[in-house]
Design a protein around this motif. Structure first.
Motif, mmCIF file in Angstrom:
data_model
loop_
_atom_site.group_PDB
_atom_site.id
_atom_site.type_symbol
_atom_site.label_atom_id
_atom_site.label_comp_id
_atom_site.label_asym_id
_atom_site.label_seq_id
_atom_site.Cartn_x
_atom_site.Cartn_y
_atom_site.Cartn_z
ATOM 1 N N GLU A 71 -0.442 9.882 11.210
ATOM 2 C CA GLU A 71 -0.609 8.786 10.247
ATOM 3 C C GLU A 71 -1.516 7.684 10.785
ATOM 4 N N ARG A 114 5.141 5.855 1.720
ATOM 5 C CA ARG A 114 5.158 7.263 2.139
ATOM 6 C C ARG A 114 6.078 7.449 3.353
ATOM 7 N N LEU A 115 6.052 6.453 4.224
ATOM 8 C CA LEU A 115 6.827 6.582 5.461
ATOM 9 C C LEU A 115 8.334 6.460 5.228
ATOM 10 N N SER A 170 0.830 -1.206 0.000
ATOM 11 C CA SER A 170 0.000 0.000 0.000
ATOM 12 C C SER A 170 0.862 1.251 0.000
ATOM 13 N N GLN A 171 0.183 2.376 -0.001
ATOM 14 C CA GLN A 171 0.871 3.665 -0.044
ATOM 15 C C GLN A 171 1.601 3.987 1.263
ATOM 16 N N LEU A 172 0.998 3.577 2.376
ATOM 17 C CA LEU A 172 1.517 4.056 3.668
ATOM 18 C C LEU A 172 3.000 3.727 3.898
ATOM 19 N N ASP A 193 -5.638 1.844 2.639
ATOM 20 C CA ASP A 193 -4.595 2.863 2.833
ATOM 21 C C ASP A 193 -3.283 2.246 3.325
ATOM 22 N N CYS A 194 -3.412 1.271 4.216
ATOM 23 C CA CYS A 194 -2.182 0.832 4.908
ATOM 24 C C CYS A 194 -1.693 -0.549 4.477
ATOM 25 N N SER A 235 -4.609 6.234 8.958
ATOM 26 C CA SER A 235 -4.446 5.317 7.813
ATOM 27 C C SER A 235 -4.622 3.865 8.233
#
Lengths: 455, 311
Positions: free
Chosen positions: B205, B111-112, B106-108, B214-215, B208
């Protein structure tokens, strides 16, 4: 649901030995330990940390896991790294997070049957939500041993009726459940009433087991009667005195240390100083309580010590580990024996440790800053000596110093005047002796001699 | 004669235990043939990977120690079976997510990687690496996901079998076992990296974690595990359970409205044969007090605690 920033700027550390005993700890862990009823040098009274340390010890592997901890005010979730080094497990807490507290039990016990048992004062054991034994009536500890505290209930007991599952019993509303359990060690069987401890909103927090068997009742009666009729020439403080006093003292000490160490943020210097004063006074009182408890025990005619092989080098290493910080605070160098030197004596391990801790603690307390306290082992004499570079003990005082409450005119230094008296009594109970002579170049040399394990 | 008699005597006891398990099963559902076969396969994969690390090679598909391990009861460990069941659940869920067009990664965590907190960025990096490695379903990848204490237990049992067999040098076996354990890094497993990332996740965050879209699966399961203090693997099994009720209760405990909960259920579980029951369940869901649901789920950790199992 959760608080921000669980990450600690500096890890909180503690060291646990093979038996789960807390050998050294930062203030925050000490606060948890004492808050849960732990004692100085005792098994770490934080079940999650004990479990992780045991796992690490048993497997020798590194672990990084969350540990849930409950003290009286908060539920905490810690991120803990555990690693075994030599004979100790190092725990390093890098995350500290308060969780929304599980609701506390405030409702009275709902079982009418239990209400009766409480009035008749039957012995009781308490388990937490994961089945660890949290507390037990001293009468039960007499039967099942104090080692069961902070260990899983199922390590010590099994249900005789396999159709009954305690976990299921607790989750249902069909309580109280009366059932039979067997103590695995002694194979004694006991009727118990199991009662779930729940919060106001019915959240399960743990369990209470009331023992109904005659043996437990008899033991309870014996323990309950003991304080009112001391049959020995001791102080007559009773078994419960030290426990009752030590716990609040531990909390005072832990809280004062936490405030003083500014764990929760900087505070005014004067308040930090007050906190340190409080911690110092509480520490002194705690030591005094321990001394009085020992005094009470050793003055009994039936006082006995175990005879087991004890290695002086191991003792010296442990003592140095425990007192390293104290020595550093006093700008004193601690010199330990060459690890190659081994000397096996006969005595009770914890008592020998207690004596040497007392000797080294005294040496640090009464030696000038910048000096060295040396621990020496002499295998030919089966002895361990503690040598300081202080003022020494005058020849005429060398016997007097071992008498009860003798301070040689000192006061206000945190001593109780009981440590050396107790240490010598213990040494002699182990068929050895504790003596003092002048050290080469000044200072005092305290020597503990014990029977050799090689004889 | 002596060996045969002893084996027969032991077998008499084992027979009692086997019959007891079949006559008096404790779970309400009987395990299907598919579950039994998959569980056996995963355990065989683990044993095979350990044998390979111990320097034991064989041409046959079944690990050499399998027969002895399975017959002696050395594999009857709840933690091992939970691991196998969770890997199965994870595989089912992941397959559904991929089939449904949802990215497993996922994106999370991506992103982190740019987080200001180096610990968080490092956790995210390790999670991505762990997830990548776990996507290849091989004996080696199963081994990497094992909790260290479970691996410790399994390694020494495999070693014990070969020691009893006597055909290999005990010293070499022990050295290889120690080597395997020394190189195993529990902290590099998906569940461990996800748990650490969830623990240290910045406050901004945390939202999420409420949505698996999302996660991603690993962080979603770890978020639930964190909230309810349950093992990550148990959460995966709840998500994949035929009965959707445990998942619904966890969602209600988090305060999701019915439609949001339904979207999560369908995302994670895909279409099921009992979907026609969902409308009725959602009516009950709406009527359920979130605090009561949360409190109930928090109570499950008692059943998840291994210390009770011997009782």
């Amino acid at each position: 649901m959760m608080q921000a920033s669980p990450r600690l700027a500096l890890p909180i550390k503690c060291v646990v030995d093979a038996e789960g005993k807390l050998m050294a700890a930062d203030a925050a862990v000490r606060r948890l330990h004492f808050g849960n009823g732990g004692v100085e040098g005792g098994t770490i009274a934080v079940p999650g940390l004990l479990e992780l340390a045991s796992l690490c010890w048993r497997t020798g592997l590194k672990f990084e896991r969350t540990v849930h901890v409950a003290d009286k005010e908060h539920d905490l979730e810690l991120w803990v790294e555990a690693e075994k080094r030599e004979n100790l497990v190092n725990l390093s807490i890098i995350g500290w997070q308060e969780r929304a507290s599980a609701p506390r039990a405030s409702s009275p016990i709902r079982s009418p049957e239990l209400g009766i048992t409480q009035r008749t004062n039957l012995p009781v054991m308490y388990l937490n939500g994961t089945g660890l034994i949290l507390r037990a009536d001293p009468a039960l500890l007499g039967i099942f041993s104090t080692d069961c505290i902070a260990t899983p209930f199922v390590q010590h007991f099994r249900l005789i009726d396999e159709a009954v599952d305690i976990a299921a019993l607790l989750r249902t509303n069909d309580i109280p459940g009366r059932t039979k359990i067997e103590h695995i060690g002694s194979q004694t069987r006991h009727d118990v009433l199991v009662d779930a401890i729940k919060s106001d909103d019915d959240h399960l927090l743990g369990a209470r087991l009331v023992f109904l068997t005659d043996e437990a009742k008899a033991s309870k009666a014996e323990v309950d009667e003991a304080p009112s009729a001391p049959a020995h020439p001791g102080l007559g403080l009773g078994r419960h005195f030290a426990t009752a006093v030590r716990q609040p003292l531990g909390r005072i000490l832990a809280n004062a240390e936490t405030i003083g160490s500014e764990l929760n943020g900087p505070i005014l210097e004067q308040y930090s100083s007050y906190a340190k004063d409080i911690a110092s006074a509480a520490r002194h009182l705690a030591e005094l309580v321990s001394d009085l408890e020992d005094l009470d025990a050793i003055d009994k005619p039936d006082f006995k010590v175990a005879q087991e092989p004890v290695e002086f080098g191991d003792i010296a290493k442990r003592v140095a580990g425990l007192l390293a910080l104290k020595a550093a605070d006093h700008q004193i160098e601690l010199s330990v024996p060459d690890p190659e030197i081994r000397c096996h004596a006969m005595g009770e391990f914890r008592r020998v440790l207690q004596i040497v801790l007392n000797l080294v603690g005294n040496a640090i307390r009464y030696s000038p800053g910048g000096s060295t306290v040396t621990i020496v082992i002499d295998p030919s004499d089966c002895s361990i000596s503690v040598i300081d570079q202080g003022a020494g003990v005058a020849e005429e005082d060398r016997e007097r110093i071992f008498t009860k409450f003798e301070r040689l005119g000192r006061s206000g230094d945190g001593g109780s005047g009981l440590g050396l008296y107790i240490s010598r009594k213990l040494a002699r109970a182990m068929r050895g002796d504790l003596t003092v002579t002048a050290a080469d170049g000044g200072g005092a040399k305290f020597t503990l001699r014990l029977p050799s394990a090689n004889n | 004669m002596l060996d045969a008699a002893t084996a027969s005597a032991n077998d008499a006891q084992m027979l009692c235990e086997d019959i007891a398990q079949q006559l008096f099963p404790r779970a309400q559902r009987a395990p299907s043939e598919a579950i039994l076969a998959s569980t056996r396969l995963i355990l065989q994969n683990l044993v095979q990977a350990i044998e390979a690390k111990l320097g034991i090679s064989s041409d046959v598909a079944t690990p050499l120690s399998w027969d002895m391990l399975s017959r002696s009861g050395l594999l009857r460990e709840a933690a091992l079976l939970e691991f196998a069941l969770a890997r199965m659940a994870e595989h089912h869920i992941s397959q559904r997510l991929e089939t449904g067009g949802a990215a497993f990664l996922s994106q999370l965590p991506n992103r982190l990687l740019d987080s200001d907190d180096p610990l968080v960025a490092e956790c995210a990096r390790k999670l991505l690496i762990a997830q990548n490695a776990a996507q290849i379903r091989s004996p080696e990848s199963f081994l990497r996901q094992l909790p260290a204490d479970v691996l410790h237990l399994l390694v020494w049992r495999v070693v014990a079998v070969f020691q009893m067999d006597g055909s290999r040098s005990a010293g070499n076996l022990i050295a290889s076992g120690n080597q395997l354990l020394a190189t195993h890094d529990e902290a590099a497993a998906v569940h461990a990296t996800a748990a650490k990332l969830v623990y240290f996740l910045p406050e901004e965050e945390r939202g999420s974690l409420l949505n698996p879209k999302d996660c991603g699966l690993a962080l979603y399961a770890s978020g639930l595990a964190h909230d309810y203090r349950l093992p990550h693997d148990r959460i995966l099994r709840f998500i994949d359970e035929q009965d959707v009720a445990p998942l619904l209760l966890m969602l209600r405990g988090r305060g999701h409205q019915a439609q949001a909960a339904l979207a999560i259920v369908q995302h994670l579980r895909g279409r099921r044969s009992d979907d026609h029951l969902l409308p009725d369940l959602l009516v009950q869901y709406e009527a359920l007090d979130p605090e009561a649901a949360r409190s109930e789920v928090l109570g499950w950790r008692l059943a998840a605690a291994p210390v009770w199992k011997a009782g």
